[in-house]
Design a protein around this motif. Sequence first.
Motif: not given
Length: 353
Positions: A3-4, A97-100, A103-108
């Motif tokens: 949410g940030v 590493y949870q980058w997916h 990226c999903e949250r911020h860039f879809g």
Amino acid sequence: MPGVALFAAEETVLTAMLEGWELQQRSRMLSGLTIERRLLTVRRFVSFTNDYPWRWTPGDVEAWTAEMVSAGLAHSTVRNYQMAVALFCGYLSDARYQWHEVCERHFGDVPVQIFHEWNTVIHRTDYEGRPGNRPLSRDELQAFFDYCDQRVGQVRARGRKGWLATFRDAALFKTIYAWGLRRREAAKLEIVDWSANAAAPEFGRYGALAVRYGKAMRGSPPRRRTVLTTMGWAAEALAEWVEEVRPLYDATGTALWPTERRAVVGTDAISRRFSEYRDAIGLDRNLGPHCLRHSFATHLLEDGFDHLFVQQQLGHSWGSTTAIYTSVGADYKNRALRQALDRAFHPETLNRD
């Protein structure tokens, strides 16, 4: 946090990805230089695509590779560049590493591995270094040294003054090969660089060589190493030069390879004389003096020396560098296969006298 909103989100996430990957590599205790080079390669790929990792596609790999090939980069260099970016993609696509999620949250969109078996460079040949550096076969090497000795005899028989120089050059080339030296390392040698090796007294005072002008890392002084003598014939040839022939130069210094003008043989002179002899016996015109160093490494491995020993003899920090230097011959491979098969299927043959 969820949410940030991030300020300059793309650049912020990319920077965090690179920093995270750097930490991952440091945790594996990789060298700082290796990590730095890999990061630089990834940044170059970012610049080439003008896009961010979560939007990269296999097509980007293929376009990038095509550009590198058209620019004339070596086969092995292209493969190493691809490997660096592929490792970065592997890190990003690892769920641990949870980058997916980021990226999903911020860039879809999410980062994926864009390198696969159909768009990456394969091991094209046994030897991937520069063609001019490939190791000589034993027959080629023997022909080269035979010609060196033949030239000494020819010049001396004619009563020409230059026989000392031809003897010197023959000894120099044998030294480059037998101790695995670079041109500059060989040119800078002095008599005092040789010493006895208590573990190999049969070589006398030529049992070990202190190389003082090894290839330097960027911004560092020349690297030093000690090369142990492994070839008795070479120690004998060097002893003949140092103790019997070199004094005829009336040299007052300690340089191992003096000239008639009381200078020392330079790297360009080494290359010119090598080219002259190479052409005279019909060897590949791409070959240069450095092929003797590659031959040294290859022949030691074929003779059963340990890979780590060869690596240390060459002064390499990493075994992967030594691997580029070596390409064992077909005869050696067949002997190794036969020995392995005999151990597996005919162990009784190993106990025969």
